[in-house]
Design a protein around this motif. Sequence first.
Motif, short mmCIF file in Angstrom:
data_model
loop_
_atom_site.label_atom_id
_atom_site.label_comp_id
_atom_site.label_asym_id
_atom_site.label_seq_id
_atom_site.Cartn_x
_atom_site.Cartn_y
_atom_site.Cartn_z
N VAL A 162 0.84 -1.20 0.00
CA VAL A 162 0.00 0.00 0.00
C VAL A 162 0.87 1.25 0.00
O VAL A 162 2.03 1.22 0.42
CB VAL A 162 -0.96 0.03 1.21
N MET A 163 0.27 2.34 -0.47
CA MET A 163 1.00 3.60 -0.56
C MET A 163 0.18 4.74 0.03
O MET A 163 -1.04 4.75 -0.08
CB MET A 163 1.32 3.92 -2.02
N VAL A 164 0.90 5.67 0.61
CA VAL A 164 0.34 6.94 1.07
C VAL A 164 0.88 8.03 0.16
O VAL A 164 2.08 8.07 -0.14
CB VAL A 164 0.73 7.22 2.53
N LYS A 165 -0.01 8.92 -0.30
CA LYS A 165 0.39 9.97 -1.24
C LYS A 165 -0.44 11.21 -0.97
O LYS A 165 -1.66 11.11 -0.87
CB LYS A 165 0.18 9.48 -2.68
N PRO A 166 0.22 12.40 -0.84
CA PRO A 166 1.65 12.70 -0.80
C PRO A 166 2.36 12.08 0.40
O PRO A 166 1.75 11.37 1.18
CB PRO A 166 1.68 14.23 -0.74
N GLY A 167 3.66 12.45 0.50
CA GLY A 167 4.48 11.83 1.53
C GLY A 167 4.69 12.69 2.75
O GLY A 167 4.10 12.45 3.81
N MET A 168 5.53 13.70 2.65
CA MET A 168 5.96 14.44 3.83
C MET A 168 4.82 15.07 4.62
O MET A 168 4.84 15.04 5.86
CB MET A 168 7.01 15.49 3.45
N PRO A 169 3.77 15.64 3.99
CA PRO A 169 2.68 16.19 4.80
C PRO A 169 1.80 15.12 5.46
O PRO A 169 0.93 15.46 6.26
CB PRO A 169 1.85 16.99 3.77
N TYR A 170 2.04 13.83 5.13
CA TYR A 170 1.19 12.75 5.60
C TYR A 170 2.00 11.64 6.28
O TYR A 170 1.61 10.47 6.24
CB TYR A 170 0.35 12.21 4.44
N LEU A 171 3.08 12.01 6.93
CA LEU A 171 3.90 11.01 7.62
C LEU A 171 3.14 10.36 8.77
O LEU A 171 3.41 9.21 9.12
CB LEU A 171 5.19 11.64 8.13
N ALA A 186 5.54 5.39 0.47
CA ALA A 186 5.06 6.76 0.34
C ALA A 186 5.60 7.33 -0.96
O ALA A 186 6.64 6.90 -1.46
CB ALA A 186 5.52 7.62 1.52
N TYR A 187 4.88 8.29 -1.50
CA TYR A 187 5.28 8.97 -2.73
C TYR A 187 5.69 10.39 -2.36
O TYR A 187 4.85 11.18 -1.92
CB TYR A 187 4.13 8.98 -3.71
N GLN A 188 6.98 10.68 -2.49
CA GLN A 188 7.44 12.06 -2.32
C GLN A 188 7.10 12.78 -3.62
O GLN A 188 7.84 12.73 -4.59
CB GLN A 188 8.95 12.09 -2.05
N VAL A 189 5.97 13.46 -3.63
CA VAL A 189 5.36 13.89 -4.87
C VAL A 189 6.06 15.12 -5.46
O VAL A 189 6.95 15.72 -4.85
CB VAL A 189 3.85 14.16 -4.69
N SER A 190 5.59 15.48 -6.64
CA SER A 190 6.25 16.52 -7.43
C SER A 190 6.36 17.84 -6.71
O SER A 190 7.39 18.53 -6.81
CB SER A 190 5.48 16.71 -8.75
N GLY A 191 5.32 18.23 -5.96
CA GLY A 191 5.39 19.50 -5.24
C GLY A 191 6.42 19.49 -4.14
O GLY A 191 7.10 20.50 -3.90
N GLU A 192 6.55 18.35 -3.45
CA GLU A 192 7.58 18.22 -2.41
C GLU A 192 8.97 18.35 -3.05
O GLU A 192 9.85 19.04 -2.53
CB GLU A 192 7.45 16.87 -1.72
N TYR A 193 9.16 17.62 -4.15
CA TYR A 193 10.43 17.66 -4.87
C TYR A 193 10.74 19.08 -5.34
O TYR A 193 11.86 19.58 -5.15
CB TYR A 193 10.36 16.70 -6.06
N ALA A 194 9.75 19.74 -5.96
CA ALA A 194 9.97 21.07 -6.51
C ALA A 194 10.33 22.08 -5.43
O ALA A 194 11.20 22.95 -5.63
CB ALA A 194 8.73 21.52 -7.28
N MET A 195 9.68 21.98 -4.26
CA MET A 195 10.00 22.91 -3.17
C MET A 195 11.44 22.76 -2.71
O MET A 195 12.16 23.76 -2.53
CB MET A 195 9.06 22.66 -1.99
#
Length: 332
Positions: A253-262, A278-287
């Motif tokens: 199973v996966m949780v998405k996004p990642g960092m705001p949902y630890l 978890a998916y460290q999503v595009s917005g997390e990466y871009a920030m």
Amino acid sequence: MKPTVAPFPSSRLRRTRQSSAIRALVRSNSLSVDDLIWPVFVRDGKDTEEPVPSMPGVMRRSVDLIAKAAREAADLGIPAICLFPYTDTSLKTEDCAEAWNPDNLCNRAIRAIKDAAPEIAVMTDVALDPYNINGHDGYVVDGEIVNDATVEALVKMALTQAESGADIIGPSDMMDGRIGAIRKALEQDGHHNVMILSYAAKYASSFYGPFRDAVGASGALSGDKNTYQMDPGNSDEAMRLIERDLAEGADMVMVKPGMPYLDICRRAKETFGVPTFAYQVSGEYAMLQAAAQNGWLDGEKVMLESLLGFKRAGCDGILTYFAPEAARLLAA
């Protein structure tokens, strides 16, 4: 667990932090290349790559260059690569038929990767948004994203991916009942070993913007995805969704996004004890990239710290656009 601690000075908690050697001995969590799944974007053409402006360092690659990138990833020890197609607008329709075309971008890329790097696991995305003229993960009928007809389409999509050689199917659509339907179809067609990594707790997040740029879905999307992706304020609902997907046949199973949902990652792992990603999503990466490029953060250190945070939260692995860079640093 409540630790027993002697009073100071018998107990000096800094003793176990005094050197890198001691810190390594007592470290509770660690990050390795085995924890990484690399999401990549495939486009049409040959010997072609183009940058995604909102995701510094990320490219859309033609199938031949995707295969080359997969070979490089395998040589770095990255265990899995995940494919997302940048579909030409002319192929986007209301019936989304390109999604289960055996020769679509994703399926051609699966076969090319299996030829170039057979040892790397190939994960695919199962959702209609890259093929939908409306930009949604499901069919739109009179303004409603309909569930059951969408699930039938997702099953066809998953089967063509499995037939092309995918190792891991990743349903990211958040329709009800799709895990059970896909698992049943895979079993009936003899794909007994194809795994399902369910996007079980996928939130209706504002962190997906750069990804939608990368797959060309931003301009097509009408409305929002709040009727099928999760409300960011909910936590217990995520546990119900994860339990349901596991009961229907999800392997992971996966949780998405990642960092705001630890917090959701931690609850999922503690509650179910299954492989959790978890998916460290595009917005997390871009920030993180933007801050590093402006000199506000040490990019390499923050990248590794952010990935370690997923492991501390209980994740067994992370989908991250940082995968190749992280792999090189971890090997250094």
